[in-house]
Write a protein that holds these residues in place. Structure first.
Motif, PDB file in Angstrom:
ATOM      1  N   THR A   1      26.800  22.412 -57.942  1.00  0.00           N
ATOM      2  CA  THR A   1      25.867  21.120 -58.523  1.00  0.00           C
ATOM      3  C   THR A   1      26.052  20.231 -58.376  1.00  0.00           C
ATOM      4  N   ARG A   2      26.294  20.047 -59.578  1.00  0.00           N
ATOM      5  CA  ARG A   2      27.414  18.183 -59.842  1.00  0.00           C
ATOM      6  C   ARG A   2      28.290  18.160 -58.412  1.00  0.00           C
ATOM      7  N   GLU A   3      29.120  18.176 -58.156  1.00  0.00           N
ATOM      8  CA  GLU A   3      29.398  18.021 -56.640  1.00  0.00           C
ATOM      9  C   GLU A   3      29.029  17.758 -55.403  1.00  0.00           C
ATOM     10  N   LYS A   4      27.758  18.158 -56.021  1.00  0.00           N
ATOM     11  CA  LYS A   4      27.255  18.191 -54.121  1.00  0.00           C
ATOM     12  C   LYS A   4      26.107  16.606 -54.720  1.00  0.00           C
ATOM     13  N   SER A   5      25.444  16.930 -55.858  1.00  0.00           N
ATOM     14  CA  SER A   5      24.535  15.944 -56.242  1.00  0.00           C
ATOM     15  C   SER A   5      25.482  14.543 -56.760  1.00  0.00           C
ATOM     16  N   PHE A   6      26.331  14.487 -56.760  1.00  0.00           N
ATOM     17  CA  PHE A   6      27.609  13.094 -56.893  1.00  0.00           C
ATOM     18  C   PHE A   6      27.830  12.473 -55.328  1.00  0.00           C
ATOM     19  N   LYS A   7      27.450  13.504 -54.168  1.00  0.00           N
ATOM     20  CA  LYS A   7      28.219  12.428 -53.183  1.00  0.00           C
ATOM     21  C   LYS A   7      26.957  12.185 -52.686  1.00  0.00           C
ATOM     22  N   GLU A   8      25.877  13.182 -53.049  1.00  0.00           N
ATOM     23  CA  GLU A   8      24.436  12.645 -51.564  1.00  0.00           C
ATOM     24  C   GLU A   8      24.515  11.438 -53.221  1.00  0.00           C
ATOM     25  N   LEU A   9      24.653  11.391 -54.298  1.00  0.00           N
ATOM     26  CA  LEU A   9      24.215  10.138 -54.939  1.00  0.00           C
ATOM     27  C   LEU A   9      25.230   9.007 -54.303  1.00  0.00           C
ATOM     28  N   GLU A  10      26.171   9.063 -54.547  1.00  0.00           N
ATOM     29  CA  GLU A  10      27.168   8.018 -54.000  1.00  0.00           C
ATOM     30  C   GLU A  10      27.103   7.858 -52.809  1.00  0.00           C
ATOM     31  N   GLN A  11      26.437   8.372 -51.998  1.00  0.00           N
ATOM     32  CA  GLN A  11      26.342   7.595 -50.292  1.00  0.00           C
ATOM     33  C   GLN A  11      25.072   6.541 -50.300  1.00  0.00           C
ATOM     34  N   LYS A  12      23.709   7.304 -51.386  1.00  0.00           N
ATOM     35  CA  LYS A  12      22.919   6.160 -51.245  1.00  0.00           C
ATOM     36  C   LYS A  12      22.946   5.492 -52.216  1.00  0.00           C
ATOM     37  N   LEU A  13      24.088   5.471 -53.922  1.00  0.00           N
ATOM     38  CA  LEU A  13      23.908   4.124 -54.030  1.00  0.00           C
ATOM     39  C   LEU A  13      24.890   2.802 -53.032  1.00  0.00           C
ATOM     40  N   ILE A  14      25.508   3.834 -52.110  1.00  0.00           N
ATOM     41  CA  ILE A  14      26.453   2.895 -51.379  1.00  0.00           C
ATOM     42  C   ILE A  14      25.942   1.838 -50.251  1.00  0.00           C
ATOM     43  N   THR A  15      24.722   2.907 -49.796  1.00  0.00           N
ATOM     44  CA  THR A  15      23.250   2.266 -48.455  1.00  0.00           C
ATOM     45  C   THR A  15      23.020   1.058 -49.167  1.00  0.00           C
ATOM     46  N   GLU A  16      22.173   1.668 -50.492  1.00  0.00           N
ATOM     47  CA  GLU A  16      21.623   0.452 -51.056  1.00  0.00           C
ATOM     48  C   GLU A  16      22.272  -0.899 -51.596  1.00  0.00           C
ATOM     49  N   ASN A  17      23.718  -0.276 -51.972  1.00  0.00           N
ATOM     50  CA  ASN A  17      24.521  -1.990 -52.119  1.00  0.00           C
ATOM     51  C   ASN A  17      24.581  -2.080 -50.737  1.00  0.00           C
ATOM     52  N   LYS A  18      25.161  -2.149 -49.815  1.00  0.00           N
ATOM     53  CA  LYS A  18      25.036  -2.726 -48.203  1.00  0.00           C
ATOM     54  C   LYS A  18      23.760  -3.170 -48.101  1.00  0.00           C
ATOM     55  N   GLU A  19      22.665  -2.241 -48.669  1.00  0.00           N
ATOM     56  CA  GLU A  19      20.812  -3.148 -47.752  1.00  0.00           C
ATOM     57  C   GLU A  19      21.166  -4.353 -48.779  1.00  0.00           C
ATOM     58  N   ALA A  20      21.550  -3.898 -49.514  1.00  0.00           N
ATOM     59  CA  ALA A  20      20.941  -5.644 -50.751  1.00  0.00           C
ATOM     60  C   ALA A  20      21.605  -6.572 -50.223  1.00  0.00           C
ATOM     61  N   LEU A  21      23.175  -6.417 -49.606  1.00  0.00           N
ATOM     62  CA  LEU A  21      24.198  -7.882 -48.813  1.00  0.00           C
ATOM     63  C   LEU A  21      23.335  -7.919 -47.701  1.00  0.00           C
ATOM     64  N   PHE A  22      22.546  -7.374 -46.674  1.00  0.00           N
ATOM     65  CA  PHE A  22      22.077  -7.624 -45.421  1.00  0.00           C
ATOM     66  C   PHE A  22      20.541  -8.298 -45.972  1.00  0.00           C
ATOM     67  N   ALA A  23      20.516  -8.337 -47.155  1.00  0.00           N
ATOM     68  CA  ALA A  23      19.528  -9.054 -47.142  1.00  0.00           C
ATOM     69  C   ALA A  23      19.196 -10.295 -47.806  1.00  0.00           C
TER      70      ALA A  23
END
Ligand code: ATP
Ligand code: MG
Length: 280
Positions: free
Chosen positions: A32-54
């Motif tokens: 469960t942890r590994e699955k959650s980590f993957k999802e979280l990491e992906q979500k955070l990567i997207t957020e950081n990229k969005e911040a750079l585009f913004a």
């Protein structure tokens, strides 16, 4: 039995600006942890990229620079202060004149360039010198400020950088003796108004050596520190009139304004830009 993120996972999440509560999450099992980590990491990567585009498509300037601009505009256009630009390399003699000798806590924090020169840990010595020179020409009052990098060896942590941006203003011969604290309060409040920040308190303190000081504090963090004269250092610098001055740590202000937990996100960096993680 519950499991938490591994040390490497925690590091990665912190790097990507995850909230502390997220980093400390617990899971039923490793799968469960590994699955959650993957999802979280992906979500955070997207957020950081969005911040750079913004940043590219919006403000185009980091918050640190915006804060500097707002303070400079306020000081020059509304308060009659003049900007000065002085050397980053400071002669050892100027440090000594601030009585930063062997037993001073700042002494160990100084970066030496060679035997007689260091990187300035503060703007005060140059401002002392500059305000005396200008007083001879302009008479009173002398209202000046400088903004630029300062350097201190720090044991790191989330609130200290080895190089940070200080904005320091001083007003010489502008108030009657006894009115300095009122003037400091007035300028501190106006400065915070200028940058649109109201999550602060003014804290007056009495020190045997430095006299009365006025700090601007956000949460538990000092974001600026004010002092006034007559001060015991003044006669070394040929200053004999009243003065008030405040030094602002601009990264600390940016960090508190944005609700960040680590100052590295807003400082000079190749790993972060305007709070967003690079190399993702
Ligand atoms: P602290 O006790 O937190 O180390 P200080 O008393 O050493 O702060 P001052 O010498 O009063 O700080 O410097 C004025 C301002 O410069 C501080 O209010 C803070 O905003 C900022 N500042 C000082 N040291 C640092 C640092 N290493 N990194 C970022 N900002 C700093
Ligand atoms: Mg310090």
């Amino acid at each position: 039995m519950s499991v938490s993120f591994s040390i490497a996972q925690k590091q990665r999440l912190v790097e990507l600006n995850a909230e502390a509560s997220v980093v400390e999450r617990e899971f039923e099992d490793v799968k469960t942890r590994e699955k959650s980590f993957k999802e979280l990491e992906q979500k955070l990567i997207t957020e950081n990229k969005e911040a750079l585009f913004a940043l590219r498509d919006g403000a185009r300037r980091p918050i640190l620079c915006e804060i500097e601009s707002k303070l400079v505009k306020w000081l020059t256009e509304e308060e009659g202060f003049t900007q000065v630009v002085t050397p980053v390399m400071l002669p050892a003699k100027m440090l000594e004149k601030m009585t930063i000798g062997e037993d001073h806590p700042l002494k160990k924090q100084v970066f030496w360039v060679d035997k007689n020169k260091c990187l300035r840990p503060m703007l005060a010595p140059n401002l002392y010198d500059m305000m005396r020179s200008l007083q001879k020409v302009w008479g009173n009052p002398v209202r000046i400020f400088e903004v630029g990098p300062c350097f201190r060896k720090e044991s790191q942590g989330a609130e200290h950088l080895n190089e940070f941006t200080m904005l320091n203003f001083v007003e010489l011969g502008g108030v009657n003796d006894g009115e300095q604290m009122d003037r400091l309060r007035q300028l501190a409040v106006k400065a915070m108004e200028a940058i649109g920040f109201d999550g602060y308190e003014l804290v007056a303190e009495e020190s045997v050596v430095y006299g009365e000081t006025l700090d601007i504090v956000a949460g538990d963090l000092e974001i600026a520190s004010g002092a006034y004269g007559p001060h015991f250092l003044d006669d070394k610098w040929g200053i004999f009139d009243t003065w008030v001055g405040i030094g602002f740590g601009l990264e600390r202000i940016a960090m508190m304004k944005e609700n960040y937990h680590n100052i590295k996100r807003v400082g000079r960096s190749l790993a972060y830009l305007n709070g967003a993680r690079l190399n993702i």
